[in-house]
Design an enzyme around this catalytic site. Structure first.
Site, mmCIF file in Angstrom:
data_model
loop_
_atom_site.group_PDB
_atom_site.id
_atom_site.type_symbol
_atom_site.label_atom_id
_atom_site.label_comp_id
_atom_site.label_asym_id
_atom_site.label_seq_id
_atom_site.Cartn_x
_atom_site.Cartn_y
_atom_site.Cartn_z
ATOM 1 N N TYR A 89 0.845 -1.209 0.000
ATOM 2 C CA TYR A 89 0.000 0.000 0.000
ATOM 3 C C TYR A 89 0.876 1.252 0.000
ATOM 4 C CZ TYR A 89 -3.183 3.629 1.712
ATOM 5 O OH TYR A 89 -3.901 4.793 1.864
ATOM 6 N N LYS A 106 1.119 4.455 -2.722
ATOM 7 C CA LYS A 106 0.912 5.857 -2.377
ATOM 8 C C LYS A 106 2.177 6.696 -2.593
ATOM 9 C CE LYS A 106 -3.405 6.236 -1.401
ATOM 10 N NZ LYS A 106 -4.238 7.200 -2.156
#
Length: 326
Positions: free
Chosen positions: A177, A181
Protein backbone atom coordinates in the site's frame (compact mmCIF):
# COMPACT_ATOMS: atom_id res chain seq x y z
CA UNK A 1 -1.40 30.34 3.52
CA UNK A 2 -4.39 31.24 5.69
CA UNK A 3 -4.14 29.60 9.10
CA UNK A 4 -6.89 27.08 9.90
CA UNK A 5 -8.16 27.09 6.29
CA UNK A 6 -11.65 25.59 5.88
CA UNK A 7 -14.25 25.31 3.14
CA UNK A 8 -15.44 28.77 4.18
CA UNK A 9 -12.23 30.08 2.60
CA UNK A 10 -12.81 28.21 -0.66
CA UNK A 11 -13.24 30.47 -3.68
CA UNK A 12 -16.29 30.04 -5.89
CA UNK A 13 -16.05 27.06 -8.23
CA UNK A 14 -18.81 28.34 -10.50
CA UNK A 15 -18.03 27.57 -14.11
CA UNK A 16 -15.48 24.88 -13.25
CA UNK A 17 -15.91 21.24 -14.22
CA UNK A 18 -14.42 18.91 -11.63
CA UNK A 19 -13.86 15.14 -11.68
CA UNK A 20 -13.52 13.37 -8.32
CA UNK A 21 -12.78 9.64 -8.13
CA UNK A 22 -14.46 7.76 -5.29
CA UNK A 23 -18.07 7.68 -4.16
CA UNK A 24 -17.68 7.70 -0.37
CA UNK A 25 -15.46 8.98 2.42
CA UNK A 26 -13.04 11.66 1.30
CA UNK A 27 -14.30 11.62 -2.28
CA UNK A 28 -17.86 12.28 -1.14
CA UNK A 29 -16.71 15.14 1.09
CA UNK A 30 -14.72 16.62 -1.79
CA UNK A 31 -17.71 16.42 -4.12
CA UNK A 32 -20.09 17.87 -1.54
CA UNK A 33 -17.86 20.87 -0.79
CA UNK A 34 -17.12 21.54 -4.45
CA UNK A 35 -20.81 21.33 -5.41
CA UNK A 36 -21.64 23.66 -2.54
CA UNK A 37 -19.07 26.09 -3.96
CA UNK A 38 -20.84 26.04 -7.31
CA UNK A 39 -18.72 23.56 -9.23
CA UNK A 40 -20.02 21.19 -11.90
CA UNK A 41 -18.96 17.94 -10.24
CA UNK A 42 -18.58 14.50 -11.80
CA UNK A 43 -18.29 11.70 -9.23
CA UNK A 44 -16.46 8.78 -10.85
CA UNK A 45 -16.58 5.32 -9.30
CA UNK A 46 -17.10 1.64 -10.01
CA UNK A 47 -20.34 1.14 -8.04
CA UNK A 48 -23.39 2.79 -9.66
CA UNK A 49 -25.54 2.26 -6.59
CA UNK A 50 -23.08 4.06 -4.31
CA UNK A 51 -22.46 6.71 -6.93
CA UNK A 52 -26.13 7.48 -7.38
CA UNK A 53 -26.64 7.51 -3.60
CA UNK A 54 -23.80 10.03 -3.27
CA UNK A 55 -25.40 12.22 -5.94
CA UNK A 56 -28.77 12.04 -4.21
CA UNK A 57 -27.29 12.97 -0.83
CA UNK A 58 -25.49 15.97 -2.27
CA UNK A 59 -28.59 17.16 -4.08
CA UNK A 60 -30.55 16.88 -0.84
CA UNK A 61 -27.95 19.00 0.94
CA UNK A 62 -27.22 21.52 -1.81
CA UNK A 63 -30.16 22.93 -3.72
CA UNK A 64 -29.45 23.35 -7.44
CA UNK A 65 -26.24 21.31 -7.10
CA UNK A 66 -24.63 20.39 -10.41
CA UNK A 67 -23.42 16.89 -9.62
CA UNK A 68 -23.55 13.66 -11.58
CA UNK A 69 -22.18 10.15 -11.50
CA UNK A 70 -20.11 8.43 -14.17
CA UNK A 71 -18.98 4.79 -13.92
CA UNK A 72 -15.29 3.94 -14.03
CA UNK A 73 -13.37 1.02 -12.56
CA UNK A 74 -9.81 2.11 -11.82
CA UNK A 75 -8.82 -1.56 -11.54
CA UNK A 76 -9.69 -2.06 -15.23
CA UNK A 77 -7.71 -0.04 -17.76
CA UNK A 78 -10.33 -0.65 -20.46
CA UNK A 79 -12.93 0.96 -18.18
CA UNK A 80 -10.60 3.92 -17.56
CA UNK A 81 -10.05 4.38 -21.29
CA UNK A 82 -13.80 4.18 -21.99
CA UNK A 83 -14.48 6.77 -19.28
CA UNK A 84 -11.91 9.10 -20.80
CA UNK A 85 -13.42 8.68 -24.25
CA UNK A 86 -16.94 9.40 -22.97
CA UNK A 87 -15.80 12.62 -21.36
CA UNK A 88 -13.81 13.69 -24.40
CA UNK A 89 -16.96 13.21 -26.47
CA UNK A 90 -19.34 14.93 -24.06
CA UNK A 91 -17.33 17.66 -22.30
CA UNK A 92 -15.49 20.65 -23.66
CA UNK A 93 -12.98 20.75 -20.82
CA UNK A 94 -12.05 19.56 -17.34
CA UNK A 95 -10.78 22.21 -14.94
CA UNK A 96 -9.91 20.02 -11.95
CA UNK A 97 -9.15 16.31 -11.57
CA UNK A 98 -8.95 14.84 -8.07
CA UNK A 99 -7.30 11.40 -8.07
CA UNK A 100 -8.74 10.23 -4.76
CA UNK A 101 -10.16 6.68 -4.84
CA UNK A 102 -8.13 3.89 -3.24
CA UNK A 103 -8.08 0.39 -1.83
CA UNK A 104 -6.08 -0.34 1.28
CA UNK A 105 -4.23 -3.40 2.57
CA UNK A 106 -6.31 -6.39 1.44
CA UNK A 107 -4.94 -9.27 3.56
CA UNK A 108 -4.32 -11.50 0.54
CA UNK A 109 -2.74 -10.44 -2.73
CA UNK A 110 -5.34 -9.57 -5.35
CA UNK A 111 -5.02 -8.43 -8.93
CA UNK A 112 -6.73 -5.99 -11.26
CA UNK A 113 -8.49 -6.96 -14.48
CA UNK A 114 -5.14 -6.46 -16.22
CA UNK A 115 -3.19 -8.67 -13.81
CA UNK A 116 -1.51 -5.95 -11.75
CA UNK A 117 -1.34 -6.07 -7.96
CA UNK A 118 -4.61 -4.48 -6.81
CA UNK A 119 -3.29 -1.59 -4.71
CA UNK A 120 -0.61 -0.51 -7.18
CA UNK A 121 -3.00 -1.02 -10.09
CA UNK A 122 -5.94 0.87 -8.57
CA UNK A 123 -4.42 3.57 -6.37
CA UNK A 124 -1.64 4.53 -8.74
CA UNK A 125 -1.75 3.01 -12.21
CA UNK A 126 -5.49 3.55 -12.73
CA UNK A 127 -5.12 7.23 -11.83
CA UNK A 128 -1.98 7.54 -13.96
CA UNK A 129 -3.95 6.26 -16.96
CA UNK A 130 -6.98 8.39 -16.09
CA UNK A 131 -4.85 11.53 -16.01
CA UNK A 132 -3.46 10.70 -19.46
CA UNK A 133 -6.91 10.06 -20.94
CA UNK A 134 -8.24 13.34 -19.53
CA UNK A 135 -5.16 15.39 -20.44
CA UNK A 136 -6.72 16.79 -23.64
CA UNK A 137 -9.67 18.10 -21.62
CA UNK A 138 -7.44 19.40 -18.83
CA UNK A 139 -5.33 21.33 -21.33
CA UNK A 140 -8.52 23.12 -22.40
CA UNK A 141 -9.42 23.88 -18.78
CA UNK A 142 -9.30 27.19 -16.97
CA UNK A 143 -6.35 27.15 -14.56
CA UNK A 144 -6.37 23.33 -14.75
CA UNK A 145 -5.33 21.41 -11.66
CA UNK A 146 -4.63 17.76 -10.95
CA UNK A 147 -4.64 16.77 -7.28
CA UNK A 148 -3.39 13.28 -6.44
CA UNK A 149 -3.85 11.68 -3.03
CA UNK A 150 -0.92 10.16 -1.21
CA UNK A 151 -0.74 9.01 2.43
CA UNK A 152 1.34 9.38 5.58
CA UNK A 153 2.07 5.68 5.03
CA UNK A 154 4.82 6.75 2.61
CA UNK A 155 6.88 7.88 5.59
CA UNK A 156 7.32 4.25 6.67
CA UNK A 157 10.36 3.36 4.54
CA UNK A 158 8.26 3.25 1.37
CA UNK A 159 10.10 2.45 -1.85
CA UNK A 160 9.39 1.58 -5.48
CA UNK A 161 10.40 -2.05 -5.88
CA UNK A 162 11.04 -2.35 -9.61
CA UNK A 163 12.20 -5.94 -9.12
CA UNK A 164 8.79 -6.95 -7.77
CA UNK A 165 6.48 -4.09 -8.68
CA UNK A 166 3.34 -6.20 -8.41
CA UNK A 167 4.34 -8.12 -5.27
CA UNK A 168 4.42 -11.47 -7.05
CA UNK A 169 7.43 -12.68 -5.06
CA UNK A 170 6.38 -11.35 -1.67
CA UNK A 171 3.14 -9.69 -0.64
CA UNK A 172 2.88 -7.66 2.55
CA UNK A 173 -0.27 -5.51 2.67
CA UNK A 174 1.05 -2.30 4.25
CA UNK A 175 4.41 -2.02 2.41
CA UNK A 176 2.60 -2.64 -0.88
CA UNK A 177 0.00 0.00 0.00
CA UNK A 178 2.79 2.41 0.92
CA UNK A 179 4.49 1.75 -2.43
CA UNK A 180 1.27 2.59 -4.28
CA UNK A 181 0.91 5.86 -2.38
CA UNK A 182 4.58 6.76 -2.84
CA UNK A 183 4.02 6.22 -6.56
CA UNK A 184 1.04 8.61 -6.39
CA UNK A 185 3.19 11.27 -4.73
CA UNK A 186 6.02 10.81 -7.23
CA UNK A 187 3.51 11.02 -10.09
CA UNK A 188 2.12 14.34 -8.82
CA UNK A 189 5.60 15.86 -8.63
CA UNK A 190 6.73 14.43 -11.97
CA UNK A 191 3.54 15.56 -13.70
CA UNK A 192 4.32 19.14 -12.67
CA UNK A 193 7.88 18.85 -13.97
CA UNK A 194 6.72 17.42 -17.30
CA UNK A 195 3.96 20.00 -17.65
CA UNK A 196 6.52 22.75 -17.12
CA UNK A 197 8.90 21.18 -19.64
CA UNK A 198 6.26 20.52 -22.31
CA UNK A 199 4.06 23.55 -21.75
CA UNK A 200 0.91 21.61 -20.86
CA UNK A 201 -0.23 24.40 -18.53
CA UNK A 202 -1.18 22.11 -15.64
CA UNK A 203 -0.82 22.67 -11.92
CA UNK A 204 -0.14 19.27 -10.33
CA UNK A 205 -0.34 18.99 -6.54
CA UNK A 206 -0.22 16.12 -4.03
CA UNK A 207 -2.22 15.94 -0.82
CA UNK A 208 -2.87 13.54 2.04
CA UNK A 209 -5.68 13.41 4.62
CA UNK A 210 -3.72 12.50 7.74
CA UNK A 211 -5.67 9.86 9.69
CA UNK A 212 -9.36 10.20 8.98
CA UNK A 213 -12.58 8.32 9.67
CA UNK A 214 -13.53 6.75 6.36
CA UNK A 215 -14.66 3.27 5.28
CA UNK A 216 -11.28 2.51 3.71
CA UNK A 217 -10.04 0.24 6.52
CA UNK A 218 -13.40 -1.48 6.95
CA UNK A 219 -13.66 -2.10 3.22
CA UNK A 220 -10.17 -3.58 2.85
CA UNK A 221 -8.78 -5.81 5.64
CA UNK A 222 -12.27 -5.86 7.14
CA UNK A 223 -14.06 -4.46 10.17
CA UNK A 224 -12.79 -7.29 12.38
CA UNK A 225 -9.14 -7.18 11.30
CA UNK A 226 -6.55 -5.64 13.63
CA UNK A 227 -6.70 -2.42 11.61
CA UNK A 228 -10.49 -2.44 11.45
CA UNK A 229 -10.86 -3.00 15.18
CA UNK A 230 -8.39 -0.20 15.86
CA UNK A 231 -10.46 2.09 13.65
CA UNK A 232 -13.71 1.04 15.38
CA UNK A 233 -12.58 1.01 19.00
CA UNK A 234 -10.27 4.01 18.85
CA UNK A 235 -12.51 6.05 16.58
CA UNK A 236 -11.77 9.20 18.57
CA UNK A 237 -8.16 9.18 17.31
CA UNK A 238 -9.36 9.64 13.72
CA UNK A 239 -10.48 13.05 12.52
CA UNK A 240 -13.79 13.31 10.60
CA UNK A 241 -13.68 12.68 6.87
CA UNK A 242 -14.77 16.27 6.21
CA UNK A 243 -11.68 17.48 8.09
CA UNK A 244 -9.45 14.99 6.32
CA UNK A 245 -10.69 16.28 2.96
CA UNK A 246 -9.47 19.83 3.64
CA UNK A 247 -5.89 19.42 2.31
CA UNK A 248 -7.29 18.05 -0.95
CA UNK A 249 -9.83 20.86 -1.22
CA UNK A 250 -7.15 23.43 -0.45
CA UNK A 251 -4.92 21.98 -3.18
CA UNK A 252 -7.83 21.88 -5.63
CA UNK A 253 -9.15 25.40 -5.08
CA UNK A 254 -6.94 27.79 -3.14
CA UNK A 255 -5.02 30.47 -5.02
CA UNK A 256 -2.27 29.90 -2.43
CA UNK A 257 -1.73 26.26 -3.44
CA UNK A 258 1.40 25.78 -5.53
CA UNK A 259 2.22 23.25 -8.20
CA UNK A 260 4.74 20.58 -7.28
CA UNK A 261 3.91 20.90 -3.57
CA UNK A 262 2.43 18.47 -1.03
CA UNK A 263 -0.29 19.41 1.46
CA UNK A 264 -1.58 17.67 4.56
CA UNK A 265 -2.87 18.38 8.09
CA UNK A 266 -0.75 20.67 10.25
CA UNK A 267 -0.91 18.97 13.67
CA UNK A 268 0.32 15.87 15.51
CA UNK A 269 2.86 14.83 12.88
CA UNK A 270 0.45 15.60 10.04
CA UNK A 271 -2.22 13.21 11.33
CA UNK A 272 -4.92 15.84 11.91
CA UNK A 273 -5.62 19.54 11.69
CA UNK A 274 -5.86 22.12 8.92
CA UNK A 275 -4.12 22.29 5.54
CA UNK A 276 -0.44 23.08 5.56
CA UNK A 277 2.54 22.25 3.42
CA UNK A 278 3.57 18.68 4.17
CA UNK A 279 7.06 17.21 4.35
CA UNK A 280 7.99 15.29 1.21
CA UNK A 281 9.76 12.01 2.07
CA UNK A 282 13.22 11.68 0.57
CA UNK A 283 12.34 8.77 -1.79
CA UNK A 284 9.68 10.92 -3.48
CA UNK A 285 12.37 13.47 -4.40
CA UNK A 286 14.46 11.00 -6.39
CA UNK A 287 13.81 12.40 -9.86
CA UNK A 288 15.59 9.58 -11.70
CA UNK A 289 13.33 7.04 -9.96
CA UNK A 290 10.24 9.11 -10.78
CA UNK A 291 11.21 9.26 -14.45
CA UNK A 292 11.83 5.52 -14.57
CA UNK A 293 8.49 4.89 -12.88
CA UNK A 294 6.78 7.17 -15.41
CA UNK A 295 8.27 5.28 -18.35
CA UNK A 296 7.34 1.91 -16.84
CA UNK A 297 3.82 3.16 -16.10
CA UNK A 298 3.22 4.44 -19.63
CA UNK A 299 4.17 0.98 -20.89
CA UNK A 300 1.99 -0.87 -18.37
CA UNK A 301 -1.03 1.40 -18.85
CA UNK A 302 -0.55 1.67 -22.63
CA UNK A 303 -0.76 5.47 -22.58
CA UNK A 304 1.49 8.22 -23.88
CA UNK A 305 1.14 11.62 -22.25
CA UNK A 306 2.95 13.29 -25.15
CA UNK A 307 0.40 11.93 -27.63
CA UNK A 308 -2.49 12.61 -25.26
CA UNK A 309 -1.45 16.24 -24.94
CA UNK A 310 -2.11 16.77 -28.66
CA UNK A 311 -5.28 14.66 -28.94
CA UNK A 312 -8.21 16.78 -30.15
CA UNK A 313 -11.46 16.88 -28.18
CA UNK A 314 -14.37 15.60 -30.27
CA UNK A 315 -17.76 16.46 -28.78
CA UNK A 316 -20.71 14.35 -29.95
CA UNK A 317 -24.01 16.24 -29.55
CA UNK A 318 -26.54 14.66 -27.17
CA UNK A 319 -24.14 11.97 -25.98
CA UNK A 320 -26.24 9.56 -23.86
CA UNK A 321 -24.69 9.81 -20.41
CA UNK A 322 -25.26 7.56 -17.41
CA UNK A 323 -25.34 10.85 -15.55
CA UNK A 324 -28.97 11.30 -16.58
CA UNK A 325 -29.87 8.03 -14.87
CA UNK A 326 -28.62 9.24 -11.51
Amino acid sequence: MRKNWTTQDMPSQSGRTIVVTGTGGLGFQDALALARAGGDVIIAGRNPRKGNEAVARIRQSVRQASVNFEPVDLADLASVAAFGQRLRESRERIDTLINNAAVMTPPQRQTTADGFELQFGTNYLGHFALSAHLLPLLRRGRDPRVVTLSSIAVRRDAAINFDDLHAEKAYQPMPVYAQSKLACLMFALELQRRSDEAGWGLTSIAAHPGISRTDLLHNAPGRYSAQGLLRSVLWFLFQPAAQGALPTLFAATSPDARGGRYYGPDRLSETRGYPSEAAIPAPALEVHVARRLWDVSENLADVDFGVAATTPVRIIPNWPSSVREA
